[in-house]
Design a protein around this motif. Sequence first.
Motif, PDB file in Angstrom:
ATOM      1  N   GLU A   1      -9.683  23.388 -17.163  1.00 21.35           N
ATOM      2  CA  GLU A   1      -9.098  23.808 -18.286  1.00 21.35           C
ATOM      3  C   GLU A   1     -10.349  24.100 -19.413  1.00 21.35           C
ATOM      4  O   GLU A   1     -11.112  23.375 -19.554  1.00 21.35           O
ATOM      5  CB  GLU A   1      -8.055  22.678 -19.135  1.00 21.35           C
TER       6      GLU A   1
ATOM      7  N   TYR B   1      -5.247  20.619 -26.497  1.00 21.38           N
ATOM      8  CA  TYR B   1      -4.108  21.556 -25.925  1.00 21.38           C
ATOM      9  C   TYR B   1      -3.470  21.670 -27.527  1.00 21.38           C
ATOM     10  O   TYR B   1      -3.331  20.556 -28.174  1.00 21.38           O
ATOM     11  CB  TYR B   1      -3.200  20.828 -25.166  1.00 21.38           C
TER      12      TYR B   1
ATOM     13  N   ALA C   1     -11.019  28.899 -14.565  1.00 23.69           N
ATOM     14  CA  ALA C   1     -10.575  29.241 -13.293  1.00 23.69           C
ATOM     15  C   ALA C   1     -10.851  30.825 -13.227  1.00 23.69           C
ATOM     16  O   ALA C   1     -10.024  31.589 -14.185  1.00 23.69           O
ATOM     17  CB  ALA C   1      -9.650  28.641 -12.464  1.00 23.69           C
TER      18      ALA C   1
ATOM     19  N   ARG D   1       8.335  33.690 -22.888  1.00 26.35           N
ATOM     20  CA  ARG D   1       8.015  32.387 -23.209  1.00 26.35           C
ATOM     21  C   ARG D   1       9.001  32.100 -24.359  1.00 26.35           C
ATOM     22  O   ARG D   1       9.268  32.624 -25.441  1.00 26.35           O
ATOM     23  CB  ARG D   1       6.792  31.979 -23.531  1.00 26.35           C
TER      24      ARG D   1
ATOM     25  N   ASP E   1       5.505  28.249 -17.281  1.00 28.93           N
ATOM     26  CA  ASP E   1       5.927  29.685 -17.753  1.00 28.93           C
ATOM     27  C   ASP E   1       5.409  30.839 -16.657  1.00 28.93           C
ATOM     28  O   ASP E   1       6.059  31.807 -16.779  1.00 28.93           O
ATOM     29  CB  ASP E   1       5.205  30.186 -19.115  1.00 28.93           C
TER      30      ASP E   1
ATOM     31  N   ALA F   1       8.850  24.088 -22.742  1.00 29.46           N
ATOM     32  CA  ALA F   1       7.834  23.171 -22.056  1.00 29.46           C
ATOM     33  C   ALA F   1       8.696  22.106 -21.491  1.00 29.46           C
ATOM     34  O   ALA F   1       8.139  21.364 -20.745  1.00 29.46           O
ATOM     35  CB  ALA F   1       7.429  22.560 -23.587  1.00 29.46           C
TER      36      ALA F   1
HETATM   37  C1  LIG Z   1       6.938  29.424 -31.230  1.00 28.70           C
HETATM   38  C2  LIG Z   1       7.406  28.706 -29.880  1.00 28.70           C
HETATM   39  C3  LIG Z   1       8.029  27.663 -29.824  1.00 28.70           C
HETATM   40  C4  LIG Z   1       8.482  27.012 -28.682  1.00 28.70           C
HETATM   41  N1  LIG Z   1       9.191  26.041 -28.833  1.00 28.70           N
HETATM   42  C5  LIG Z   1       9.444  25.284 -27.882  1.00 28.70           C
HETATM   43  C6  LIG Z   1      10.673  24.245 -27.726  1.00 28.70           C
HETATM   44  O1  LIG Z   1      10.994  23.792 -28.977  1.00 28.70           O
HETATM   45  N2  LIG Z   1      10.819  23.545 -26.683  1.00 28.70           N
HETATM   46  C7  LIG Z   1      10.269  24.078 -25.491  1.00 28.70           C
HETATM   47  O2  LIG Z   1      10.831  23.487 -24.328  1.00 28.70           O
HETATM   48  N3  LIG Z   1       9.278  25.123 -25.192  1.00 28.70           N
HETATM   49  C8  LIG Z   1       9.074  25.653 -26.251  1.00 28.70           C
HETATM   50  N4  LIG Z   1       8.235  26.511 -26.348  1.00 28.70           N
HETATM   51  C9  LIG Z   1       7.604  27.066 -25.075  1.00 28.70           C
HETATM   52  C10 LIG Z   1       6.538  26.422 -24.731  1.00 28.70           C
HETATM   53  O3  LIG Z   1       5.532  26.518 -25.461  1.00 28.70           O
HETATM   54  C11 LIG Z   1       5.983  26.853 -23.086  1.00 28.70           C
HETATM   55  O4  LIG Z   1       7.214  27.126 -22.219  1.00 28.70           O
HETATM   56  C12 LIG Z   1       5.078  26.040 -22.573  1.00 28.70           C
HETATM   57  O5  LIG Z   1       3.904  25.856 -23.163  1.00 28.70           O
HETATM   58  C13 LIG Z   1       4.652  26.423 -21.092  1.00 28.70           C
HETATM   59  O6  LIG Z   1       3.865  25.434 -20.513  1.00 28.70           O
HETATM   60  P1  LIG Z   1       2.800  25.894 -19.316  1.00 28.70           P
HETATM   61  O7  LIG Z   1       2.147  24.769 -19.145  1.00 28.70           O
HETATM   62  O8  LIG Z   1       3.350  26.801 -18.401  1.00 28.70           O
HETATM   63  O9  LIG Z   1       1.688  27.032 -20.208  1.00 28.70           O
HETATM   64  P2  LIG Z   1       0.685  26.592 -21.415  1.00 28.70           P
HETATM   65  O10 LIG Z   1       1.369  25.705 -22.355  1.00 28.70           O
HETATM   66  O11 LIG Z   1       0.410  28.108 -22.110  1.00 28.70           O
HETATM   67  O12 LIG Z   1      -0.371  25.955 -20.706  1.00 28.70           O
HETATM   68  C14 LIG Z   1      -1.307  27.105 -20.234  1.00 28.70           C
HETATM   69  C15 LIG Z   1      -2.805  26.134 -19.953  1.00 28.70           C
HETATM   70  O13 LIG Z   1      -3.447  27.107 -19.135  1.00 28.70           O
HETATM   71  C16 LIG Z   1      -4.867  27.075 -19.648  1.00 28.70           C
HETATM   72  N5  LIG Z   1      -5.240  28.400 -18.768  1.00 28.70           N
HETATM   73  C17 LIG Z   1      -5.047  29.709 -18.843  1.00 28.70           C
HETATM   74  N6  LIG Z   1      -5.869  30.185 -17.907  1.00 28.70           N
HETATM   75  C18 LIG Z   1      -6.793  29.414 -17.552  1.00 28.70           C
HETATM   76  C19 LIG Z   1      -7.670  29.480 -16.323  1.00 28.70           C
HETATM   77  N7  LIG Z   1      -8.017  30.849 -15.942  1.00 28.70           N
HETATM   78  N8  LIG Z   1      -8.530  28.436 -16.303  1.00 28.70           N
HETATM   79  C20 LIG Z   1      -8.083  27.160 -16.479  1.00 28.70           C
HETATM   80  N9  LIG Z   1      -7.313  27.221 -17.382  1.00 28.70           N
HETATM   81  C21 LIG Z   1      -6.312  27.984 -17.862  1.00 28.70           C
HETATM   82  C22 LIG Z   1      -4.554  27.436 -20.933  1.00 28.70           C
HETATM   83  O14 LIG Z   1      -5.788  27.235 -21.864  1.00 28.70           O
HETATM   84  C23 LIG Z   1      -3.502  26.425 -21.481  1.00 28.70           C
HETATM   85  O15 LIG Z   1      -3.843  25.238 -21.816  1.00 28.70           O
HETATM   86  C24 LIG Z   1       7.972  27.420 -27.574  1.00 28.70           C
HETATM   87  C25 LIG Z   1       7.036  28.506 -27.408  1.00 28.70           C
HETATM   88  C26 LIG Z   1       6.709  29.299 -28.681  1.00 28.70           C
HETATM   89  C27 LIG Z   1       5.807  30.448 -28.561  1.00 28.70           C
END
Ligand SMILES: Cc1cc2nc3c(=O)[nH]c(=O)nc-3n(C[C@H](O)[C@H](O)[C@H](O)COP(=O)(O)OP(=O)(O)OC[C@H]3O[C@@H](n4cnc5c(N)ncnc54)[C@H](O)[C@@H]3O)c2cc1C
Length: 420
Positions: A62, A67, A105, A188, A317, A328
């Motif tokens: 990461e 985060y 990565a 998202r 996502d 999330a």
């Molecule tokens: C305004 C808003 C409000 C929201 N409210 C809600 C809510 O109330 N309830 C809910 O359930 N969801 C909510 N969401 C959705 C939620 O934020 C996402 O669905 C969730 O963060 C997805 O998790 P993830 O781990 O797939 O991705 P992310 O949380 O985006 O995490 C991805 C991680 O991967 C890392 N990364 C990316 N590329 C690389 C790489 N090449 N090498 C190493 N690391 C890398 C990034 O730095 C990041 O830390 C909301 C979203 C938004 C925009």
Amino acid sequence: MTDRRNVLTGLAASAFLTPQAKASGFSKETMPSTNIVVIGGGFAGASAAMQLRNFCAVTLVEPNDHYTACPFSNLVIAGHRQFKHQVFPYYGLNAMGINVVKDKATAIDAEKKRVKLKNGSDIPYDRVILSPGISLNWNAIEGYDAAAAQIMPHAWRAGDQTLLLRRQLEAMPDGGTVIISVPPPPFRCPPGPYERASLIAYHLRHRKPRSKILILDAQDKFSKMPLFEAGWAQAYGDMIERIPGSESGQVVRVDPKTMTVSTDFDTFKGDVINIIPPQKAGLIAQSAGTADGSGWCPINARTFESSLVPNVHVIGDATIAAPMPKSAFSANLQGKVCALQIALMLSGQEPISTKLSNTCYSYLTPSHAFSVSGVYDNADGKFSSVTGGTSPVDADRSLRESEAWQAMDWFKAVTSEAFG
Ligand SMILES: Cc1cc2nc3c(=O)[nH]c(=O)nc-3n(C[C@H](O)[C@H](O)[C@H](O)COP(=O)(O)OP(=O)(O)OC[C@H]3O[C@@H](n4cnc5c(N)ncnc54)[C@H](O)[C@@H]3O)c2cc1C
């Protein structure tokens, strides 16, 4: 484990996985040389790493020290929550035995089974969990690129963009127009743009009551639409106007110099412009060969293993997991289920079919919320909807208040599960 068809609903799954894993006979002793590399420490990846650390060596790659969470960031934008409550350092994961590597990565060598890092080194793996979240499709809207986002913030990845939009709203004069543009699905957090409109309306109603919000929407229908529309009429009168896709609501062009956005038929001028652009899986998903022509990652819904690259599991996502939404809540649960399936497979057992759930809360005001919930089956390797529903449209204030508290409790629970 007597019943191999398990129901994993929400946070209850966390209480289930460790005993289940122990009952299935896998442990650090039975999987001594196994190395799992997790790419991306968001809700999906950090949750998976937290589960697997009990059973094998886990490396989390990461690039950030901490985060920054999107859920509840709309409250920050509207001035009802401090930004610091969105931030979760990774040292908790390190302390719990996860090897956190601060780097990005850049590729996955599936033949040699190595994850390549930006610093030039690589890490060997038995299996990879890929959880990079989203990337933004710059220039899918003409004129909208990273530079334009400094003037017309997206605030769809939390951090500086969240604070920029907050500052712009603070600085806007009374009587100003806020434009929010919503992309075509999938994106998202399907209810997120409408929650944002609600909370900005709350801010404006109390601080700048002559102002307006215009939602330019590529969609006709949206998540929790009857709840939002009834709530807007009741709480904000005619402050929020929305133009749907079938009435040419989709934004096709922006001009940050003139602060205008254009659809196929009209051009609108805004004082604050929030462009939520079209999205695809995080860029590493594209370079690793796990994304298809849609830009998202096809998977086996039971194991989360990529349909395109063996031994790489994609969660959160970045996946094609519809009808499970990109949330999330889903990401956290997918991380836990994926961890269990990997542990089963590495200890020579069959992956099991599960049911997963999702609940998304949305705030109408800082103290009133409603929700949509669903349960999903992955028995035949695809997700299908089992049941689902929303809060009642005509609920009284006490139910909305209690859902606002439930949302807070969910956020506390999910962030402690993922980040310690
Ligand atoms: C305004 C808003 C409000 C929201 N409210 C809600 C809510 O109330 N309830 C809910 O359930 N969801 C909510 N969401 C959705 C939620 O934020 C996402 O669905 C969730 O963060 C997805 O998790 P993830 O781990 O797939 O991705 P992310 O949380 O985006 O995490 C991805 C991680 O991967 C890392 N990364 C990316 N590329 C690389 C790489 N090449 N090498 C190493 N690391 C890398 C990034 O730095 C990041 O830390 C909301 C979203 C938004 C925009």
